[in-house]
Design a protein around this motif. Structure first.
Motif, PDB file in Angstrom:
ATOM      1  N   GLU A  22       0.074 -15.624   6.155  1.00  0.00           N
ATOM      2  CA  GLU A  22       1.172 -16.026   4.889  1.00  0.00           C
ATOM      3  C   GLU A  22       1.955 -14.168   4.338  1.00  0.00           C
ATOM      4  N   LEU A  23       2.476 -13.623   4.840  1.00  0.00           N
ATOM      5  CA  LEU A  23       2.881 -12.330   4.057  1.00  0.00           C
ATOM      6  C   LEU A  23       3.949 -11.832   5.690  1.00  0.00           C
ATOM      7  N   ARG A  24       4.522 -12.923   6.316  1.00  0.00           N
ATOM      8  CA  ARG A  24       5.732 -12.640   7.037  1.00  0.00           C
ATOM      9  C   ARG A  24       6.420 -12.405   7.284  1.00  0.00           C
ATOM     10  N   ASP A  25       7.358 -14.013   5.766  1.00  0.00           N
ATOM     11  CA  ASP A  25       8.516 -13.360   6.069  1.00  0.00           C
ATOM     12  C   ASP A  25       9.619 -12.679   5.604  1.00  0.00           C
ATOM     13  N   PRO A  26      10.204 -12.321   6.018  1.00  0.00           N
ATOM     14  CA  PRO A  26      11.272 -11.108   5.634  1.00  0.00           C
ATOM     15  C   PRO A  26      11.600 -10.852   4.877  1.00  0.00           C
ATOM     16  N   PRO A  27      11.860 -12.043   4.076  1.00  0.00           N
ATOM     17  CA  PRO A  27      12.392 -11.721   2.108  1.00  0.00           C
ATOM     18  C   PRO A  27      11.315 -10.964   1.654  1.00  0.00           C
ATOM     19  N   LEU A  28      10.549 -11.624   1.828  1.00  0.00           N
ATOM     20  CA  LEU A  28       8.891 -11.190   1.114  1.00  0.00           C
ATOM     21  C   LEU A  28       9.045 -10.099   1.539  1.00  0.00           C
ATOM     22  N   LEU A  29       8.856  -9.615   3.264  1.00  0.00           N
ATOM     23  CA  LEU A  29       8.873  -8.149   3.637  1.00  0.00           C
ATOM     24  C   LEU A  29      10.189  -7.226   2.265  1.00  0.00           C
ATOM     25  N   ALA A  30      10.685  -7.936   2.560  1.00  0.00           N
ATOM     26  CA  ALA A  30      11.877  -7.051   2.105  1.00  0.00           C
ATOM     27  C   ALA A  30      11.640  -6.101   0.851  1.00  0.00           C
ATOM     28  N   LYS A  31      11.150  -7.610  -0.438  1.00  0.00           N
ATOM     29  CA  LYS A  31      10.631  -7.196  -1.587  1.00  0.00           C
ATOM     30  C   LYS A  31       9.017  -6.182  -1.526  1.00  0.00           C
ATOM     31  N   PHE A  32       8.258  -6.480  -1.085  1.00  0.00           N
ATOM     32  CA  PHE A  32       7.559  -5.995  -1.149  1.00  0.00           C
ATOM     33  C   PHE A  32       8.051  -4.245  -0.992  1.00  0.00           C
ATOM     34  N   ALA A  33       8.697  -4.040   0.088  1.00  0.00           N
ATOM     35  CA  ALA A  33       9.052  -2.900   0.556  1.00  0.00           C
ATOM     36  C   ALA A  33       9.630  -2.190  -0.720  1.00  0.00           C
ATOM     37  N   SER A  34      11.201  -2.800  -1.885  1.00  0.00           N
ATOM     38  CA  SER A  34      11.064  -2.636  -2.688  1.00  0.00           C
ATOM     39  C   SER A  34      10.604  -1.892  -3.561  1.00  0.00           C
ATOM     40  N   VAL A  35       9.809  -2.081  -4.367  1.00  0.00           N
ATOM     41  CA  VAL A  35       8.351  -2.479  -4.637  1.00  0.00           C
ATOM     42  C   VAL A  35       7.995  -0.424  -4.347  1.00  0.00           C
ATOM     43  N   LEU A  36       8.092  -0.302  -2.771  1.00  0.00           N
ATOM     44  CA  LEU A  36       7.084   1.257  -2.565  1.00  0.00           C
ATOM     45  C   LEU A  36       7.670   2.873  -3.159  1.00  0.00           C
ATOM     46  N   SER A  37       6.997   3.855  -3.653  1.00  0.00           N
ATOM     47  CA  SER A  37       7.822   5.037  -3.573  1.00  0.00           C
ATOM     48  C   SER A  37       7.618   5.277  -2.439  1.00  0.00           C
ATOM     49  N   PRO A  38       9.175   6.658  -2.600  1.00  0.00           N
ATOM     50  CA  PRO A  38       9.884   6.762  -1.134  1.00  0.00           C
ATOM     51  C   PRO A  38       8.355   7.705  -0.451  1.00  0.00           C
ATOM     52  N   ASP A  39       7.407   7.877  -0.730  1.00  0.00           N
ATOM     53  CA  ASP A  39       6.726   8.369  -0.139  1.00  0.00           C
ATOM     54  C   ASP A  39       5.673   7.277   0.527  1.00  0.00           C
ATOM     55  N   GLU A  40       5.343   6.318  -0.014  1.00  0.00           N
ATOM     56  CA  GLU A  40       4.886   4.869   0.475  1.00  0.00           C
ATOM     57  C   GLU A  40       5.476   4.517   1.799  1.00  0.00           C
ATOM     58  N   ALA A  41       7.303   4.127   1.255  1.00  0.00           N
ATOM     59  CA  ALA A  41       7.472   4.181   2.435  1.00  0.00           C
ATOM     60  C   ALA A  41       7.580   4.670   3.494  1.00  0.00           C
ATOM     61  N   GLN A  48       2.506   4.585  13.473  1.00  0.00           N
ATOM     62  CA  GLN A  48       3.027   4.578  15.205  1.00  0.00           C
ATOM     63  C   GLN A  48       3.077   2.678  15.683  1.00  0.00           C
ATOM     64  N   TYR A  49       2.483   2.019  15.392  1.00  0.00           N
ATOM     65  CA  TYR A  49       2.354   0.552  16.037  1.00  0.00           C
ATOM     66  C   TYR A  49       2.889  -0.372  15.121  1.00  0.00           C
ATOM     67  N   PRO A  50       3.702  -1.904  15.296  1.00  0.00           N
ATOM     68  CA  PRO A  50       4.198  -2.727  14.290  1.00  0.00           C
ATOM     69  C   PRO A  50       3.109  -3.043  13.024  1.00  0.00           C
ATOM     70  N   GLU A  51       2.067  -3.767  13.883  1.00  0.00           N
ATOM     71  CA  GLU A  51       0.866  -4.064  13.169  1.00  0.00           C
ATOM     72  C   GLU A  51       0.585  -3.387  12.223  1.00  0.00           C
ATOM     73  N   GLY A  52       0.403  -1.664  12.625  1.00  0.00           N
ATOM     74  CA  GLY A  52       0.009  -0.560  11.747  1.00  0.00           C
ATOM     75  C   GLY A  52       0.938  -0.715   9.876  1.00  0.00           C
ATOM     76  N   ARG A  53       1.917  -0.790  10.967  1.00  0.00           N
ATOM     77  CA  ARG A  53       3.470  -0.880   9.349  1.00  0.00           C
ATOM     78  C   ARG A  53       3.129  -2.037   8.311  1.00  0.00           C
ATOM     79  N   HIS A  54       3.255  -2.830   9.518  1.00  0.00           N
ATOM     80  CA  HIS A  54       3.305  -4.352   8.625  1.00  0.00           C
ATOM     81  C   HIS A  54       1.681  -4.068   7.454  1.00  0.00           C
ATOM     82  N   GLN A  55       0.471  -4.249   8.033  1.00  0.00           N
ATOM     83  CA  GLN A  55      -0.868  -3.692   7.423  1.00  0.00           C
ATOM     84  C   GLN A  55      -0.387  -3.198   5.908  1.00  0.00           C
ATOM     85  N   MET A  56      -0.260  -1.458   6.665  1.00  0.00           N
ATOM     86  CA  MET A  56       0.845  -1.033   4.910  1.00  0.00           C
ATOM     87  C   MET A  56       1.324  -0.999   4.322  1.00  0.00           C
ATOM     88  N   LEU A  57       2.322  -1.899   4.522  1.00  0.00           N
ATOM     89  CA  LEU A  57       3.352  -2.150   3.649  1.00  0.00           C
ATOM     90  C   LEU A  57       2.881  -3.780   2.958  1.00  0.00           C
TER      91      LEU A  57
END
Length: 246
Positions: A22-41, A48-57
């Protein structure tokens, strides 16, 4: 996000479920990325892997958005965290008192991230995909002797589920302590004769801990551990992290 209780009960835990499909929509992921700190980003980008990046985001956005649900005065992007000696994050001491009153723990497995949040400082959660092919040799090597004996006494078809119940309970407890499995899987024993009974070698206060087990659909098994200062049963509510969360 949808409405939820304010966690006024000291023995109450809300468990939020972030379901990966349920959490794969690009605009939604962009909203998620917008609240992360620089260190988290940066940590997300270093995966290393896309799935890992997605899960951490998803995980970091989940933590921030859920905490802001309980303390709306703090925007999701403004949360700050301290890390314990073993790396476990907690709300930073510099945050307002209402924010510091919240405690949380996060777990994830393929396809799902869960977050337990409450007002008890010692709270832990674990989730595992249900797997009838688990390696029972792990239990015989690392679990306590009474647990191994009880496991061996079960019919073979029931042993994998018992193993995973024990594993999630132990993980949730050790995560509540902040140690992870380095705290010793075999130092504790869970009994299932009447509910869940817990004991740990050399710990006279083991009875202060409470546990809650639950399934999430037919795929996942999870457990919450909490140490409460009140004489009240641990209550756990499951809440979906909605795809439209901001």
């Amino acid at each position: 996000m949808s409405s939820a209780p304010s966690l006024v009960d000291a023995a109450q835990v809300d468990v939020w479920l972030a379901r990966d499909p349920e959490l794969r929509d690009p605009p939604l992921l962009a909203k998620f990325a917008s609240v992360l700190s620089p260190d988290e980003a940066q940590r997300v980008e270093r995966m290393q892997y896309p799935e890992g990046r997605h899960q951490m985001l998803v995980t970091r956005a989940l933590v921030r958005n859920v905490l802001s649900h309980y303390v709306p005065a703090v925007p999701a992007a403004d949360w700050r965290f301290d890390r314990g000696e073993l790396g476990r994050p907690s709300v930073a001491r510099a945050m307002p008192a209402a924010a510091r009153a919240l405690h949380f723990n996060v777990a994830h497995t393929r396809g799902l991230v869960v977050m337990a949040v409450g007002r008890m400082p010692e709270i832990g959660v674990d989730v595992e995909r249900i797997d009838p092919g688990v390696r029972l040799a792990v239990a015989r090597r690392y679990f306590s002797a009474p647990e191994v004996a009880a496991l061996d006494a079960l019919p073979p078809g029931e042993q994998p589920r018992r193993f995973q119940r024990l594993w999630t309970l132990k993980e949730a407890y050790l995560k509540a302590l902040g140690t992870g499995i380095s705290g010793g899987l075999g130092s504790m024993t869970f009994h299932f004769e009447k509910g869940v009974r817990f004991e740990r070698q050399g710990d006279p206060e083991a009875g202060c801990w409470q546990f809650h087990e639950f399934e999430i659909g037919a795929e996942y098994l999870a457990a919450v551990a909490g140490r409460t200062a009140v004489d009240a049963p641990l209550t756990v509510s499951l809440r979906d992290y909605p795809a439209g969360a901001t």
